[in-house]
Write a protein that holds these residues in place. Sequence first.
Motif, short mmCIF file in Angstrom:
data_model
loop_
_atom_site.label_atom_id
_atom_site.label_comp_id
_atom_site.label_asym_id
_atom_site.label_seq_id
_atom_site.Cartn_x
_atom_site.Cartn_y
_atom_site.Cartn_z
N GLU A 196 0.84 -1.21 0.00
CA GLU A 196 0.00 0.00 0.00
C GLU A 196 0.88 1.25 0.00
O GLU A 196 0.60 2.23 -0.71
CB GLU A 196 -0.91 -0.01 1.23
N ALA A 197 1.95 1.23 0.78
CA ALA A 197 2.84 2.39 0.87
C ALA A 197 3.54 2.65 -0.46
O ALA A 197 3.62 3.80 -0.92
CB ALA A 197 3.88 2.14 1.96
N ALA A 200 1.07 4.08 -2.96
CA ALA A 200 0.71 5.47 -2.65
C ALA A 200 1.80 6.43 -3.09
O ALA A 200 1.53 7.48 -3.71
CB ALA A 200 0.43 5.62 -1.16
N LEU A 201 3.04 6.10 -2.79
CA LEU A 201 4.14 6.98 -3.16
C LEU A 201 4.39 6.97 -4.67
O LEU A 201 4.70 8.01 -5.26
CB LEU A 201 5.41 6.58 -2.41
N ALA A 202 4.25 5.81 -5.30
CA ALA A 202 4.44 5.75 -6.76
C ALA A 202 3.41 6.61 -7.48
O ALA A 202 3.69 7.18 -8.53
CB ALA A 202 4.35 4.30 -7.23
N ARG A 203 2.19 6.71 -6.92
CA ARG A 203 1.16 7.59 -7.47
C ARG A 203 1.46 9.06 -7.21
O ARG A 203 1.31 9.92 -8.07
CB ARG A 203 -0.22 7.29 -6.85
N ALA A 204 1.86 9.33 -5.96
CA ALA A 204 1.96 10.71 -5.51
C ALA A 204 3.19 11.46 -6.00
O ALA A 204 3.10 12.64 -6.35
CB ALA A 204 1.92 10.74 -3.98
N GLY A 224 1.94 7.43 2.76
CA GLY A 224 2.81 6.35 2.32
C GLY A 224 4.11 6.29 3.10
O GLY A 224 4.59 5.22 3.46
N ALA A 225 4.67 7.47 3.38
CA ALA A 225 5.93 7.53 4.13
C ALA A 225 5.75 6.98 5.54
O ALA A 225 6.63 6.29 6.07
CB ALA A 225 6.44 8.96 4.18
N TRP A 226 4.63 7.31 6.17
CA TRP A 226 4.33 6.77 7.50
C TRP A 226 4.30 5.24 7.46
O TRP A 226 4.93 4.56 8.27
CB TRP A 226 2.99 7.34 7.97
N LEU A 227 3.62 4.69 6.47
CA LEU A 227 3.54 3.23 6.37
C LEU A 227 4.92 2.63 6.09
O LEU A 227 5.26 1.58 6.64
CB LEU A 227 2.57 2.84 5.26
N CYS A 228 5.70 3.29 5.24
CA CYS A 228 7.06 2.79 4.95
C CYS A 228 7.90 2.75 6.21
O CYS A 228 8.65 1.80 6.45
CB CYS A 228 7.73 3.68 3.90
N GLY A 229 7.82 3.80 7.01
CA GLY A 229 8.58 3.83 8.25
C GLY A 229 8.13 2.73 9.20
O GLY A 229 8.95 2.11 9.88
N THR A 230 6.82 2.49 9.23
CA THR A 230 6.30 1.40 10.06
C THR A 230 6.87 0.06 9.62
O THR A 230 7.22 -0.79 10.45
CB THR A 230 4.76 1.38 9.98
N CYS A 231 6.97 -0.13 8.31
CA CYS A 231 7.56 -1.38 7.78
C CYS A 231 9.01 -1.53 8.22
O CYS A 231 9.43 -2.59 8.71
CB CYS A 231 7.49 -1.38 6.26
N VAL A 277 7.94 -11.71 -4.41
CA VAL A 277 8.01 -10.26 -4.17
C VAL A 277 7.99 -9.50 -5.48
O VAL A 277 7.28 -8.50 -5.64
CB VAL A 277 9.26 -9.90 -3.34
N ILE A 278 8.78 -9.97 -6.44
CA ILE A 278 8.82 -9.33 -7.74
C ILE A 278 7.45 -9.35 -8.40
O ILE A 278 6.99 -8.34 -8.97
CB ILE A 278 9.87 -10.01 -8.65
N ALA A 279 6.75 -10.46 -8.30
CA ALA A 279 5.41 -10.56 -8.86
C ALA A 279 4.45 -9.56 -8.21
O ALA A 279 3.63 -8.92 -8.89
CB ALA A 279 4.88 -11.98 -8.71
N SER A 280 4.55 -9.39 -6.90
CA SER A 280 3.71 -8.42 -6.20
C SER A 280 4.00 -7.00 -6.65
O SER A 280 3.08 -6.20 -6.86
CB SER A 280 3.92 -8.54 -4.68
N LEU A 281 5.27 -6.68 -6.80
CA LEU A 281 5.65 -5.33 -7.24
C LEU A 281 5.23 -5.07 -8.68
O LEU A 281 4.91 -3.94 -9.05
CB LEU A 281 7.16 -5.14 -7.07
N GLU A 282 5.23 -6.11 -9.50
CA GLU A 282 4.80 -5.95 -10.89
C GLU A 282 3.32 -5.57 -10.97
O GLU A 282 2.91 -4.89 -11.91
CB GLU A 282 5.07 -7.23 -11.68
N THR A 283 2.53 -5.95 -9.98
CA THR A 283 1.12 -5.55 -9.98
C THR A 283 0.98 -4.05 -9.75
O THR A 283 -0.03 -3.45 -10.14
CB THR A 283 0.32 -6.30 -8.90
N ILE A 284 1.97 -3.44 -9.13
CA ILE A 284 1.95 -1.99 -8.91
C ILE A 284 2.53 -1.24 -10.11
O ILE A 284 1.94 -0.28 -10.62
CB ILE A 284 2.77 -1.62 -7.64
#
Length: 360
Positions: A196-197, A200-204, A224-231, A277-284
């Motif tokens: 999700e993070a 969000a950042l790739a869009r913004a 998105g940055a908040w979520l990234c930091g949480t990760c 992981v690569i497959a998940s990122l390809e969906t974005i």
Amino acid sequence: MSRSNFVYTSHPARVIFGFGTTRQLPEEVARLGASRALILSTPPQKGQAEQLAALLGGAAAGVFAGAVMHTPVHVSEQAVALASQKRVDAIVAIGGGSTTGLAKAIALRTGLPQVVLPTTYAGSEMTPILGETNEGIKKTQTTPKVLPQVVIYDVEQTMSLPITLSGTSGMNAIAHAVEALYARDSNPVISVLALEAIAALARALPKIAQDPGDRDARFDALHGAWLCGTCLGAVGMALHHKLCHTLGGSFDLPHAETHTIVLPHALAYNAPSIPEVIASLETIFGEEPALALQKLARSVGAPISLAEIGMPADGLDRATEIALTNSYWNPRPLEAGPIRQLMQRAFDGATPWVEGRKTA
């Protein structure tokens, strides 16, 4: 989703998010039982720190505007001495990763509570991680002692963030989430947040590059940055962060820019070992993620080569050697030759190379 067992560690924090939330600072300092807060910033953000001091009124003990990149130990010691002299009972930090790092370093040494107001997309305010530099070596430690008690996210504080810095700090945030997807202690909770993070950042970020006053894009980027930091705060790190800490601490390269440049290459190095992981990122991204990340960096006007940000060509061998010092986990075994090639491609600004896949 994988049905295997997992461990998820959450960290206590009070988060206030929205537009105009800075005005809640006096209330939050009072909630901590504090009445003498030291406000931290970098030299260019001294004016913002002084505005917070005015907002706090009698609860402000002073301003220390000496935060710098990579949290040098000698600067932390200066700030601790000032806090002791002024009998401070809380720390307020406004800025990006440099100021947050200084607040954490003070908290580690004194036990003082922290309130952090991020003005970039660094995300470090959500992590129990502190990286400090001493004599050209950056060392990282993880301890709950450095976690801020309160984080105030005010989108208004990011509206004047320059386009280039918005792009690089946003890419830095994405790096946290990308590496969280394949961390040794990754788990389904963090993976959902990470995807999700990143989305969000790739869009913004491209929207902000086109119109820095786009309030919806600024909201999405900070969220998105908040979520990234949480990760980043919930799982371990691997090759990407090790390389960036090496380059930043040993060669004094700018933090966010270094993460921006290295991220596509580190992901490409690990790609053969993390197909899910690569497959998940390809969906974005809709394409090879390593390529997409470098394209995203270009679209926001960020540098894509280490040479652009001052890395000396004759330092690549030493950087590789340092990065291989002290064993650490990575999904793909660490090999000196391929990592040295990765460093060269990052230095040249070349296209990321994924073993067994077409990336050019």
